[in-house]
Design an enzyme around this catalytic site. Structure first.
Site, mmCIF file in Angstrom:
data_model
loop_
_atom_site.group_PDB
_atom_site.id
_atom_site.type_symbol
_atom_site.label_atom_id
_atom_site.label_comp_id
_atom_site.label_asym_id
_atom_site.label_seq_id
_atom_site.Cartn_x
_atom_site.Cartn_y
_atom_site.Cartn_z
ATOM 1 C CE LYS A 56 -4.903 -0.572 -1.579
ATOM 2 N NZ LYS A 56 -4.234 0.239 -0.553
ATOM 3 C CG ASP A 104 -2.633 2.090 6.220
ATOM 4 O OD1 ASP A 104 -2.950 1.686 5.077
ATOM 5 O OD2 ASP A 104 -3.071 3.141 6.705
ATOM 6 C CG ASP A 140 -1.557 1.205 1.567
ATOM 7 O OD1 ASP A 140 -2.259 1.678 0.666
ATOM 8 O OD2 ASP A 140 -1.411 1.755 2.685
ATOM 9 C CG ASP A 182 -1.874 7.736 0.723
ATOM 10 O OD1 ASP A 182 -1.124 8.711 0.742
ATOM 11 O OD2 ASP A 182 -2.645 7.490 -0.226
ATOM 12 C CB SER A 186 -1.910 3.514 -3.801
ATOM 13 O OG SER A 186 -2.432 4.675 -3.208
ATOM 14 C CB ALA A 187 -7.355 3.470 -2.213
HETATM 15 N N1 LIG Z 1 -10.758 11.969 -0.543
HETATM 16 C C1 LIG Z 1 -9.958 11.127 0.111
HETATM 17 C C2 LIG Z 1 -10.065 9.750 -0.042
HETATM 18 C C3 LIG Z 1 -9.191 8.937 0.648
HETATM 19 N N2 LIG Z 1 -8.269 9.463 1.469
HETATM 20 C C4 LIG Z 1 -7.302 8.605 2.205
HETATM 21 O O1 LIG Z 1 -6.352 8.143 1.292
HETATM 22 C C5 LIG Z 1 -5.916 6.821 1.624
HETATM 23 C C6 LIG Z 1 -5.514 6.232 0.298
HETATM 24 O O2 LIG Z 1 -5.280 4.960 0.293
HETATM 25 P P1 LIG Z 1 -3.985 4.009 0.275
HETATM 26 O O3 LIG Z 1 -4.537 2.830 -0.431
HETATM 27 O O4 LIG Z 1 -2.804 4.598 -0.452
HETATM 28 O O5 LIG Z 1 -3.696 3.765 1.735
HETATM 29 C C7 LIG Z 1 -7.109 6.191 2.325
HETATM 30 O O6 LIG Z 1 -6.722 5.321 3.361
HETATM 31 C C8 LIG Z 1 -7.909 7.398 2.865
HETATM 32 O O7 LIG Z 1 -7.783 7.552 4.264
HETATM 33 C C9 LIG Z 1 -8.151 10.822 1.601
HETATM 34 O O8 LIG Z 1 -7.253 11.310 2.342
HETATM 35 N N3 LIG Z 1 -9.025 11.645 0.934
#
Ligand SMILES: Nc1ccn([C@@H]2O[C@H](COP(=O)(O)O)[C@@H](O)[C@H]2O)c(=O)n1
Length: 290
Positions: free
Chosen positions: A203, A228, A39, A41, A154-155
């Site tokens: 994911k 995480d 992942d 973030d 990553s999301a």
């Molecule tokens: N508008 C948003 C949507 C999501 N988030 C945060 O981004 C993280 C992205 O994901 P990873 O897969 O890279 O961990 C996610 O956990 C959300 O908390 C954001 O900040 N704003």
């Protein structure tokens, strides 16, 4: 203990002997059989620094001057509404799923209205407080030198996370990223996001369109997975054959409430550990010559 770094006070394990055995088998397989799936973030990037929360990819845009104050207020409002749901230990993935779709979709609609310019992203990242975890350079560089593929799932926002890694000088050709990428028109103005929306709880193989990647590295049946959230546990779904998998979970937030669930799901849980020490220690041991 095969790995002295597992004695660090941030480390928790439900089954330390089982973990030792997996490490032993992975060491036997060596670097040829290894791949890393991570992942981004709050896993490769830091969760906090000097008591302050570090930004996610989305927060980097939220805090920047490429969006209006009104948009920023709305995006922060969305974060305050939906982040507690994302992390809620009492809600099931099924309950969280539609809320995450709602959060990401509403944020994407707001960003789309801002006519973001592609050529301003590098500066936005440069001026941000984005930070990778301590030990990131050893992590990225040693995987590259050992020719071990790194798959970042990553999301967050692909354009932003690539820029962060590039600006740190560690974006190497062994890295493949699957994430939400902005779609720009011929004038470099953002017109939406490409492909299927990726959020915390989808994911898995349902959003993996490039199945060739995992076929090409099909002989790499030993996996180190880094995440995480409980949503990150399905990131290795696309791997054709898994012999051994070690799942390492960074437990950054809601520690008391989530420790038990993390221990049930991750082999190694790192509590409020802002470093990649354990990951680097593990990778060095696994890739050391027999
Ligand atoms: N508008 C948003 C949507 C999501 N988030 C945060 O981004 C993280 C992205 O994901 P990873 O897969 O890279 O961990 C996610 O956990 C959300 O908390 C954001 O900040 N704003």
């Amino acid at each position: 203990m095969l790995l002295p770094v597992l004695s660090k006070d941030t480390v928790r394990m439900k089954d330390p002997e089982g973990v030792q055995e997996k490490i032993r088998l992975m060491h036997k397989g060596g670097q040829q059989k290894l791949q890393v799936i991570s992942d981004f973030d709050m896993t490769l990037s830091r969760f906090s620094f000097n008591g302050e929360r570090c930004p996610t990819c989305y927060n980097i845009i939220d805090n920047s001057n490429i969006i209006s104050d009104e948009c920023r207020k709305k995006l922060k409002g969305l974060f305050n509404t939906y982040y507690p749901h994302e992390m809620d230990p009492k809600k099931s993935v099924e309950e969280k799923y539609p809320l995450m779709v709602e959060w990401w979709s509403r944020a994407h609609d707001l960003l789309y209205e801002q006519r973001i310019q592609k050529d301003r992203l590098a500066q936005v990242v440069k001026e941000s407080n984005a930070m990778l975890r301590n030990g990131y350079d050893l992590f990225f560089n040693s995987l590259y030198q050992s020719e071990i593929p790194l798959f970042i799932f990553s999301a967050g926002i692909g354009d932003v996370l690539e820029e962060i890694i590039r600006q740190k000088g560690v974006f190497h050709p062994n890295t493949k990223v699957v994430s939400n990428y902005m779609d720009f028109d011929d004038n470099g103005i953002m017109k939406g996001f490409k492909g299927e929306l990726i959020h915390t709880y989808n994911k898995n193989s349902s959003v993996l369109t490039d199945t060739e990647y995992f076929k090409e590295i099909g002989h790499r049946t030993n996996i180190v997975l880094l995440g995480d959230t409980l949503g990150d546990l399905t990131m290795a779904d696309g791997v054709t054959t898994v012999e051994n998998i070690i799942k390492i979970g960074f437990l950054n937030d809601k520690v008391d409430e989530l420790t038990e669930q993390f221990l049930q799901s991750y082999d190694i849980v790192l509590v409020r550990d802002e470093t990649l020490d354990v990951v680097n220690g593990l990778l060095q041991y696994v890739t050391a010559k027999n």
